[in-house]
Design an enzyme around this catalytic site. Structure first.
Site, PDB file in Angstrom:
ATOM      1  N   ASP A 114      32.548  18.134  14.847  1.00  0.00           N
ATOM      2  CA  ASP A 114      33.516  17.638  13.868  1.00  0.00           C
ATOM      3  C   ASP A 114      33.823  16.144  14.031  1.00  0.00           C
ATOM      4  O   ASP A 114      34.566  15.576  13.234  1.00  0.00           O
ATOM      5  CB  ASP A 114      34.831  18.435  13.957  1.00  0.00           C
ATOM      6  CG  ASP A 114      34.700  19.810  13.314  1.00  0.00           C
ATOM      7  OD1 ASP A 114      33.664  20.093  12.702  1.00  0.00           O
ATOM      8  OD2 ASP A 114      35.648  20.609  13.433  1.00  0.00           O
ATOM      9  N   ARG A 143      41.440  18.349   2.473  1.00  0.00           N
ATOM     10  CA  ARG A 143      41.351  19.677   3.109  1.00  0.00           C
ATOM     11  C   ARG A 143      41.763  19.606   4.574  1.00  0.00           C
ATOM     12  O   ARG A 143      42.226  20.586   5.133  1.00  0.00           O
ATOM     13  CB  ARG A 143      39.905  20.197   3.052  1.00  0.00           C
ATOM     14  CG  ARG A 143      39.507  20.782   1.715  1.00  0.00           C
ATOM     15  CD  ARG A 143      38.185  21.511   1.869  1.00  0.00           C
ATOM     16  NE  ARG A 143      38.147  22.175   3.152  1.00  0.00           N
ATOM     17  CZ  ARG A 143      37.129  22.143   4.003  1.00  0.00           C
ATOM     18  NH1 ARG A 143      36.039  21.502   3.707  1.00  0.00           N
ATOM     19  NH2 ARG A 143      37.197  22.776   5.161  1.00  0.00           N
ATOM     20  N   LYS A 155      44.640  21.789  12.363  1.00  0.00           N
ATOM     21  CA  LYS A 155      44.245  22.641  11.226  1.00  0.00           C
ATOM     22  C   LYS A 155      43.514  23.881  11.710  1.00  0.00           C
ATOM     23  O   LYS A 155      43.789  24.998  11.273  1.00  0.00           O
ATOM     24  CB  LYS A 155      43.336  21.838  10.285  1.00  0.00           C
ATOM     25  CG  LYS A 155      42.598  22.691   9.277  1.00  0.00           C
ATOM     26  CD  LYS A 155      41.739  21.865   8.354  1.00  0.00           C
ATOM     27  CE  LYS A 155      40.319  21.649   8.808  1.00  0.00           C
ATOM     28  NZ  LYS A 155      39.443  22.833   8.750  1.00  0.00           N
ATOM     29  N   ASN A 156      42.569  23.673  12.629  1.00  0.00           N
ATOM     30  CA  ASN A 156      41.717  24.792  13.031  1.00  0.00           C
ATOM     31  C   ASN A 156      42.416  25.787  13.957  1.00  0.00           C
ATOM     32  O   ASN A 156      41.876  26.865  14.234  1.00  0.00           O
ATOM     33  CB  ASN A 156      40.426  24.275  13.676  1.00  0.00           C
ATOM     34  CG  ASN A 156      39.495  23.659  12.640  1.00  0.00           C
ATOM     35  OD1 ASN A 156      39.757  23.755  11.438  1.00  0.00           O
ATOM     36  ND2 ASN A 156      38.422  23.026  13.094  1.00  0.00           N
TER      37      ASN A 156
HETATM   38  C1  UD1 Z   1      34.748  26.128  13.441  1.00  0.00           C
HETATM   39  C2  UD1 Z   1      35.566  25.008  12.853  1.00  0.00           C
HETATM   40  C3  UD1 Z   1      34.677  23.859  12.422  1.00  0.00           C
HETATM   41  C4  UD1 Z   1      33.790  23.407  13.583  1.00  0.00           C
HETATM   42  C5  UD1 Z   1      33.050  24.595  14.176  1.00  0.00           C
HETATM   43  C6  UD1 Z   1      32.268  24.234  15.439  1.00  0.00           C
HETATM   44  C7  UD1 Z   1      37.463  26.161  11.847  1.00  0.00           C
HETATM   45  C8  UD1 Z   1      38.164  26.572  10.611  1.00  0.00           C
HETATM   46  N1  UD1 Z   1      36.293  25.521  11.687  1.00  0.00           N
HETATM   47  O1  UD1 Z   1      33.891  26.609  12.405  1.00  0.00           O
HETATM   48  O2  UD1 Z   1      35.520  22.784  11.994  1.00  0.00           O
HETATM   49  O3  UD1 Z   1      32.861  22.473  13.108  1.00  0.00           O
HETATM   50  O4  UD1 Z   1      33.987  25.628  14.542  1.00  0.00           O
HETATM   51  O5  UD1 Z   1      33.109  23.688  16.395  1.00  0.00           O
HETATM   52  O6  UD1 Z   1      37.927  26.350  12.947  1.00  0.00           O
HETATM   53  N2  UD1 Z   1      27.081  30.989  13.844  1.00  0.00           N
HETATM   54  C9  UD1 Z   1      26.181  32.030  13.766  1.00  0.00           C
HETATM   55  N3  UD1 Z   1      26.653  33.250  13.375  1.00  0.00           N
HETATM   56  C10 UD1 Z   1      27.978  33.486  13.096  1.00  0.00           C
HETATM   57  C11 UD1 Z   1      28.876  32.402  13.202  1.00  0.00           C
HETATM   58  C12 UD1 Z   1      28.393  31.170  13.586  1.00  0.00           C
HETATM   59  O7  UD1 Z   1      24.994  31.867  14.027  1.00  0.00           O
HETATM   60  O8  UD1 Z   1      28.346  34.612  12.765  1.00  0.00           O
HETATM   61  C13 UD1 Z   1      26.588  29.652  14.256  1.00  0.00           C
HETATM   62  C14 UD1 Z   1      26.919  28.571  13.220  1.00  0.00           C
HETATM   63  O9  UD1 Z   1      25.950  28.507  12.207  1.00  0.00           O
HETATM   64  C15 UD1 Z   1      26.926  27.328  14.088  1.00  0.00           C
HETATM   65  C16 UD1 Z   1      27.497  27.831  15.405  1.00  0.00           C
HETATM   66  O10 UD1 Z   1      27.311  29.244  15.398  1.00  0.00           O
HETATM   67  O11 UD1 Z   1      25.621  26.870  14.307  1.00  0.00           O
HETATM   68  C17 UD1 Z   1      28.946  27.511  15.624  1.00  0.00           C
HETATM   69  O12 UD1 Z   1      29.691  27.902  14.482  1.00  0.00           O
HETATM   70  P1  UD1 Z   1      31.190  28.412  14.579  1.00  0.00           P
HETATM   71  O13 UD1 Z   1      31.745  28.037  15.905  1.00  0.00           O
HETATM   72  O14 UD1 Z   1      31.245  29.831  14.188  1.00  0.00           O
HETATM   73  O15 UD1 Z   1      31.900  27.553  13.454  1.00  0.00           O
HETATM   74  P2  UD1 Z   1      33.137  28.002  12.584  1.00  0.00           P
HETATM   75  O16 UD1 Z   1      34.003  28.926  13.350  1.00  0.00           O
HETATM   76  O17 UD1 Z   1      32.680  28.403  11.235  1.00  0.00           O
END
Ligand code: UD1
Length: 420
Positions: free
Chosen positions: A307, A399, A22-23
């Protein structure tokens, strides 16, 4: 609304083919917006988030058709640049259109995703990275309003306080494929899904190196083209099914599961007594002993995946001894804890960790799904529990897992979907 009814106590046995990731599929579908052409994406899991991404692409003018696990996208009419709140609120990952729209149209208007059950989930790194490519971005009326007719390559350090960001790495990497010059992302996320997106983009004519490491280099090109691409297997689905085998004292062969995507998780499974056999075409998981306790701390790849945290917690509820599970990525990802306690788990949360004292068995009752992976944890708990478990609000699980009940039933589980 639907719920699952689970009669616990049946061991999972047999072979199951792991679905596509999915991701990976979500950002790859979004990245088709980078050019006007036709794409065939294979091994796409057909689940609610993918259908939401289909709607996002269609709102932007692309046409999308789905036949079993093959998705055809035609972006030749995709002239839109606005991803509305109505769709983004259904799925945060809609923000994956931000980078592609900006790179192709020089304009993107993407709704801010809003709250999330597992933590605050900021998007500051996405914005910071795109600004470094010389995009002009403001937040107005709940939207990310971005202009960027002349994106330029840059050197960007993209780590936040909790480590690298998968989403920000992908958004910046996709936008940089069409920026002028060289972009270097330091502190890039190394998750297999990021590598998959980079491999897809390279097949479309992008020039990306270093994917799968902390430093990704993107040499901008003038134009990309369509391609055929096959999505990698979903390591989180594979892991969840492996835990299904472990918690039900069963034996399952996960066809297509990749050790290189699952190493830290498999090592933890071995530590708690599960037998793992890595074979050429998949991974066999067998459990016929007492479950041992262990400690877990989630971390960015190649560390233990956040996850898989909720699902592994369900297994540790039945371990011999005390386990501590610490969540280092998403501070509120503990929605499953109180529900597991309702099933008889001896578990308590303390700030960013939970302490679990293993019990001999869990009991079936009615529990509430609250987010995607928490729901999977409750289904796993239900498989092992004595009596009947009712898991409500299963739209969360839809989802991220394609036909999970049918797949579990084929392995011998007694699980049915019923209207609430
Ligand atoms: C993706 C995955 C999700 C998984 C996560 C971590 C998808 C659709 N989702 O989510 O299933 O749990 O990676 O492996 O692929 N952060 C910031 N600022 C930002 C963005 C992120 O501080 O602009 C922080 C987040 O709060 C979190 C960490 O960085 O603590 C990692 O998040 P991130 O890797 O961005 O997660 P997603 O890409 O949203």
């Amino acid at each position: 609304m639907y719920k699952f009814i689970i009669e616990g106590g049946k061991s999972l046995k047999g072979k199951v083919k792991v679905k596509g990731s999915k991701n990976s599929a979500l950002p790859i579908l979004a990245a088709t917006l980078l050019c006007e052409d036709e794409f065939v994406i294979d091994n796409v899991p057909i689940l609610r988030d993918i259908l939401t991404m289909q709607k996002v692409l269609e709102v932007l003018g692309a046409s999308v058709s789905i036949e079993s696990n093959r998705v055809k996208v035609d972006t030749r009419g995709a002239v839109g640049y606005e991803a509305p709140y109505e769709l983004v609120r259904q799925m945060r990952a809609s923000y994956y259109v931000l980078g592609p729209l900006l790179a192709r149209h020089g304009r993107a208007l993407v709704s801010l995703p809003g709250g999330c059950a597992i933590g605050t989930r900021p998007i500051n790194l996405h914005i910071l990275g795109l600004k470094r490519l010389k995009a002009d971005i403001s937040i107005t009326h709940g939207y990310i309003d971005a202009y960027g007719n002349k994106l330029r390559g840059s050197c960007i350090f993209l780590e936040g306080p909790n480590g690298p960001s998968v989403g920000a790495t992908v958004n910046v990497m996709t936008a940089a494929t069409l920026a002028k010059g060289l972009t270097i992302i330091e502190g890039a996320a190394m998750e297999p899904e990021v590598t998959d997106v980079a491999n897809f983009l390279n097949k479309c004519g992008a020039k990306i190196k270093g994917q799968g490491t902390r430093r990704i280099e993107i040499r901008g090109v003038k134009k990309l083209h369509g391609c055929e691409y096959e999505i990698i297997p979903d390591r989180i689905e594979a892991g969840t099914l492996a835990l299904g085998a472990a918690i039900s004292r069963g034996e399952v062969f996960l066809e297509g599961a990749r050790q290189d995507h699952l190493q830290s998780f498999l090592d933890k499974l071995r530590e708690v007594g599960v037998d793992i056999f890595v074979e050429k075409d998949g991974i066999a998981v067998k459990m016929d002993k007492d479950i041992l306790s262990t400690d877990i701390e989630t971390a960015p790849f190649p560390g233990f995946p956040t996850d898989m945290q909720a699902q592994f917690t369900a297994l540790l509820c039945l371990a011999n001894g005390v386990s501590i599970v610490r969540e280092k990525i998403f501070e509120e990802r503990f929605m499953h804890v109180m529900e597991l306690a309702r099933m008889g788990a001896d578990i308590r949360r303390e700030s960013d960790y939970v302490v679990i004292k293993g019990v001999p068995c869990l009991y079936g009752t009615t529990v509430m799904a609250s987010d995607l992976r928490a729901s999977a944890a409750l289904v796993l708990a239900g498989l092992s529990a004595s009596g009947t478990t009712e898991v409500r609000r299963i739209y969360h699980i839809d989802r991220g897992y394609e036909n999970i009940e049918e797949r579990l039933r084929k392995l011998g589980a007694q699980i049915w979907r019923q209207e609430e």
